[in-house]
Write a protein that holds these residues in place. Structure first.
Motif, PDB file in Angstrom:
ATOM      1  N   GLY A  51     -92.563 -59.493 -51.663  1.00 19.75           N
ATOM      2  CA  GLY A  51     -93.817 -60.105 -51.259  1.00 19.75           C
ATOM      3  C   GLY A  51     -94.052 -61.376 -52.046  1.00 19.75           C
ATOM      4  O   GLY A  51     -93.376 -61.647 -53.046  1.00 19.75           O
ATOM      5  N   ARG A  53     -97.316 -63.821 -53.627  1.00 17.23           N
ATOM      6  CA  ARG A  53     -98.741 -64.028 -53.910  1.00 17.23           C
ATOM      7  C   ARG A  53     -99.003 -65.509 -54.162  1.00 17.23           C
ATOM      8  O   ARG A  53     -98.194 -66.190 -54.785  1.00 17.23           O
ATOM      9  CB  ARG A  53     -99.165 -63.303 -55.181  1.00 17.23           C
ATOM     10  N   VAL A  58    -102.013 -61.764 -51.564  1.00 15.67           N
ATOM     11  CA  VAL A  58    -100.694 -61.552 -50.987  1.00 15.67           C
ATOM     12  C   VAL A  58    -100.656 -62.227 -49.621  1.00 15.67           C
ATOM     13  O   VAL A  58    -101.566 -62.062 -48.803  1.00 15.67           O
ATOM     14  CB  VAL A  58    -100.384 -60.051 -50.865  1.00 15.67           C
ATOM     15  N   ASP A  81     -92.526 -55.332 -53.258  1.00 16.24           N
ATOM     16  CA  ASP A  81     -93.626 -54.615 -52.625  1.00 16.24           C
ATOM     17  C   ASP A  81     -93.138 -53.198 -52.321  1.00 16.24           C
ATOM     18  O   ASP A  81     -92.717 -52.882 -51.213  1.00 16.24           O
ATOM     19  CB  ASP A  81     -94.057 -55.338 -51.362  1.00 16.24           C
ATOM     20  N   GLU A  82     -93.153 -52.362 -53.348  1.00 15.26           N
ATOM     21  CA  GLU A  82     -92.556 -51.017 -53.296  1.00 15.26           C
ATOM     22  C   GLU A  82     -93.058 -50.158 -52.140  1.00 15.26           C
ATOM     23  O   GLU A  82     -92.315 -49.369 -51.593  1.00 15.26           O
ATOM     24  CB  GLU A  82     -92.807 -50.268 -54.622  1.00 15.26           C
ATOM     25  N   ARG A  86     -99.482 -54.757 -48.334  1.00 13.46           N
ATOM     26  CA  ARG A  86     -99.955 -56.054 -48.848  1.00 13.46           C
ATOM     27  C   ARG A  86    -101.057 -55.778 -49.856  1.00 13.46           C
ATOM     28  O   ARG A  86    -102.110 -55.246 -49.527  1.00 13.46           O
ATOM     29  CB  ARG A  86    -100.457 -56.897 -47.708  1.00 13.46           C
ATOM     30  N   ARG A  87    -100.778 -56.146 -51.125  1.00  6.69           N
ATOM     31  CA  ARG A  87    -101.739 -55.890 -52.186  1.00  6.69           C
ATOM     32  C   ARG A  87    -102.613 -57.096 -52.430  1.00  6.69           C
ATOM     33  O   ARG A  87    -102.229 -58.196 -52.310  1.00  6.69           O
ATOM     34  CB  ARG A  87    -101.019 -55.548 -53.479  1.00  6.69           C
TER      35      ARG A  87
END
Length: 87
Positions: A51, A53, A58, A81-82, A86-87
């Motif tokens: 991912g 940021r 994100v 991004d385990e 989307r964090r």
């Protein structure tokens, strides 16, 4: 299509990077371009998507990086991004 050099770091790495991308590259491609310089060298590979940021949020992996209004040498952070979330 226009070149867009970005400042970047991969989460957990200690080296800042200058990465050449195109403003039409998808965010997923930008993440892979960053990972290319780090994963398997200083950070072990993982079976997880990468991912990206920018400014604490994100980015959507399917959108072109140019749609986010980044300028020359703006700073982005790539990460594993385990959970595929989307964090």
């Amino acid at each position: 299509m226009a070149p867009l050099p970005l400042s970047a770091v991969f989460e957990g790495d200690f080296v800042g990077l200058l990465v050449a991308v195109d403003d039409q590259d998808s965010v997923a491609v930008v993440g892979q371009k960053i990972a290319h310089h780090v994963v398997g060298r200083r950070i072990p590979a993982r079976a997880a998507p990468v991912g990206v940021r920018y400014d604490g949020r994100v980015l959507d992996p399917d959108r072109p990086i140019g749609e986010y209004g980044l300028g020359l040498l703006d700073h982005v952070e790539a990460f594993f991004d385990e959970q595929g979330v989307r964090r």
